[in-house]
Design a protein around this motif. Sequence first.
Motif, short mmCIF file in Angstrom:
data_model
loop_
_atom_site.label_atom_id
_atom_site.label_comp_id
_atom_site.label_asym_id
_atom_site.label_seq_id
_atom_site.Cartn_x
_atom_site.Cartn_y
_atom_site.Cartn_z
N GLN A 1 -0.97 1.34 -5.00
CA GLN A 1 -0.37 0.08 -4.51
C GLN A 1 1.04 0.02 -5.55
O GLN A 1 1.11 0.39 -6.72
CB GLN A 1 -1.20 -1.15 -4.70
CG GLN A 1 -2.29 -1.00 -3.83
CD GLN A 1 -3.26 -2.30 -3.78
OE1 GLN A 1 -3.57 -2.88 -4.99
NE2 GLN A 1 -3.45 -2.97 -2.78
N GLU B 1 0.91 -1.24 0.18
CA GLU B 1 0.06 -0.02 -0.03
C GLU B 1 0.95 1.18 -0.14
O GLU B 1 1.70 1.38 0.70
CB GLU B 1 -0.93 -0.01 1.29
CG GLU B 1 -2.09 -0.68 1.10
CD GLU B 1 -3.11 -0.45 0.24
OE1 GLU B 1 -3.27 0.61 -0.04
OE2 GLU B 1 -3.67 -1.46 -0.20
N VAL B 2 0.71 1.89 -0.84
CA VAL B 2 1.40 3.34 -1.07
C VAL B 2 0.30 4.56 -0.39
O VAL B 2 1.06 5.49 0.04
CB VAL B 2 1.88 3.82 -2.39
CG1 VAL B 2 2.60 4.98 -2.54
CG2 VAL B 2 2.73 2.51 -2.68
N GLY B 3 -0.82 4.35 -0.48
CA GLY B 3 -1.87 5.27 -0.06
C GLY B 3 -2.96 5.69 -0.91
O GLY B 3 -3.33 4.92 -1.64
N PHE B 4 -3.74 6.62 -0.24
CA PHE B 4 -4.92 6.91 -1.01
C PHE B 4 -5.09 8.51 -1.59
O PHE B 4 -4.52 9.33 -0.63
CB PHE B 4 -6.39 6.65 -0.22
CG PHE B 4 -6.58 5.18 0.12
CD1 PHE B 4 -7.34 4.70 -0.83
CD2 PHE B 4 -5.95 4.44 1.14
CE1 PHE B 4 -7.61 3.29 -0.55
CE2 PHE B 4 -6.28 3.08 1.19
CZ PHE B 4 -7.15 2.55 0.53
N ILE B 5 -5.59 8.76 -2.53
CA ILE B 5 -5.83 10.11 -2.72
C ILE B 5 -7.56 10.36 -2.98
O ILE B 5 -8.21 9.64 -3.31
CB ILE B 5 -5.55 10.53 -4.18
CG1 ILE B 5 -3.95 9.79 -4.49
CG2 ILE B 5 -5.54 11.71 -4.68
CD1 ILE B 5 -3.07 10.75 -4.05
N ASP B 6 -7.87 11.35 -1.92
CA ASP B 6 -9.19 11.62 -1.74
C ASP B 6 -9.80 12.27 -2.95
O ASP B 6 -9.22 12.97 -3.46
CB ASP B 6 -9.84 12.11 -0.49
CG ASP B 6 -9.17 11.30 0.82
OD1 ASP B 6 -9.41 10.15 0.91
OD2 ASP B 6 -8.72 12.02 1.84
N ARG C 1 -6.73 4.33 -4.89
CA ARG C 1 -5.70 3.71 -4.02
C ARG C 1 -4.58 3.36 -4.82
O ARG C 1 -4.73 2.94 -6.20
CB ARG C 1 -6.67 2.45 -4.01
CG ARG C 1 -5.79 1.34 -2.92
CD ARG C 1 -6.58 -0.12 -2.66
NE ARG C 1 -6.18 -0.66 -1.79
CZ ARG C 1 -6.54 -1.83 -1.28
NH1 ARG C 1 -7.60 -2.15 -1.85
NH2 ARG C 1 -5.97 -2.52 -0.32
N ARG D 1 -12.26 7.57 -3.90
CA ARG D 1 -10.90 7.93 -3.79
C ARG D 1 -10.03 6.85 -4.46
O ARG D 1 -10.62 5.90 -5.02
CB ARG D 1 -10.35 7.92 -2.15
CG ARG D 1 -10.73 6.51 -1.50
CD ARG D 1 -10.56 6.37 -0.05
NE ARG D 1 -10.77 5.31 0.63
CZ ARG D 1 -10.35 5.20 1.72
NH1 ARG D 1 -9.44 5.95 2.45
NH2 ARG D 1 -10.63 3.91 2.21
#
Length: 163
Positions: free
Chosen positions: A82, A67-72, A80, A78
């Motif tokens: 990866q 997991e690298v993160g989420f952009i809302d 995701r 959002r």
Amino acid sequence: MSDLVLLREHLNHPFALGMLACLLMALAAVGLRWVWLRVVIVVLAGLGASAALFGGWVTLTFASTKEVGFIDGPAPYRIRLQQSLAGLGPDTVMWLRVHRDGGLLSKEWDLGCFNDDVPDDTFDSVRWTGQSSVEMRVADGRTFRVALDPASGRPQTTTALNC
């Protein structure tokens, strides 16, 4: 497999389910009348469990995603992010997925895939450009716009560079 995040993330573990099947097979063999058949089944279950354990270890080592993160984005969406290795080499692949929050019915669809094998194709950034549109940028400045279906949130196209 499925667009439902809960099913894909929590039920898609073939090696763990294989280990469970081998354990259940060995437990069921304990109640058998013939000793020789009981021994054969327990040995086969042990070999199968060992193979599942080794296969799971190899898969986690070489094919796992991080997991690298989420952009809302606009609610309930959002993006995701990866990252995973590209095969056995040093190259990495960035995976982008559109995630629609909905509790147990949360869904996720592929949005883009960028392999850094070619330096110009390395993923740089992603941003929401509207209620139902996303723009992805690579290292050399190229942009890829993707429109989302307003009703479902499913991307109408996807982007893949060297994937």
